[in-house]
Design an enzyme around this catalytic site. Sequence first.
Site, PDB file in Angstrom:
ATOM      1  CG  LEU A  88      -1.962  -1.142   1.268  1.00 48.30           C
ATOM      2  CD1 LEU A  88      -2.792  -1.043   2.536  1.00 48.30           C
ATOM      3  CD2 LEU A  88      -2.853  -1.177   0.045  1.00 48.30           C
ATOM      4  CB  CYS A  89       4.101   2.198   0.028  1.00 49.73           C
ATOM      5  SG  CYS A  89       4.954   0.636  -0.196  1.00 49.73           S
ATOM      6  N   GLY A  90       2.262   2.458  -3.170  1.00 43.95           N
ATOM      7  CA  GLY A  90       2.474   2.762  -4.576  1.00 43.95           C
ATOM      8  C   GLY A  90       3.549   1.883  -5.191  1.00 43.95           C
TER       9      GLY A  90
END
Length: 244
Positions: A88-90
């Site tokens: 969930l951090c690109g």
Amino acid sequence: MPSLKDVKAKIGGVKKTRQITKAMNMVAASRLRGAQLKMEAFRPYAQKFGEVLGSLAGRAGESVSPLLVPKKEVKNIHLVLCTSDRGLCGGFNSNLIGAAEKFMAERAGQDVTVSFTCFGKKGRDFARKQKFERAADYLGVIGGRFGFTVASKSAQSLIFGFLSEKYDEVYVIYAEFVSMAKQKPVLQQILPIPPLAEAEAENAGAAEGGEGFLAEHICEPSADALLSVLLPRNVSIQIYKALL
């Protein structure tokens, strides 16, 4: 159809969730800002340390330490891959793993063996899935609170592997902070320790309108004595910089 009481309860639940989310957002922003300040404060130190070390090493020569001497034949390469523990951090993790894959693809025709030291679960999972040898896994480091001893412990293991000829070259892959929305993947050689590039000094001098030069530092004790202490510490500093 829900009753008025149920609707009011639902509205109240949404408001409480919004309050909790807002508080979490404030805490995350505060922690991110603290990490950013820590990173920005350490980067000039690491850069200047490298400049002084490169100047001393350039005058002393490779004979002062085996950490400066390139191997005649490179067969075993070790990568220190610094990723996060969660998603969930690109494209943060995928860009770092992509940099490792690109590096290995470039060396594919050179008959080399690649092993890993992994900081973060995502890097560990990648190396484990591809069945690469892993010397060590460090979880819960990046994005958390850790001391310089973590980098120092890893550096000692890497130096021992290099001196015992288990590794011919050691590289670190990490994300360099550019802005809140951009982190650039960086591949940096840490063993053998590369000298300060004269071309970089020339470019810096030209940019300022003068002639490039390598600064000469007055040392006490001798440059050789200092290098015996500073060279191993430089490996720790570069790893610590990568983890920030």
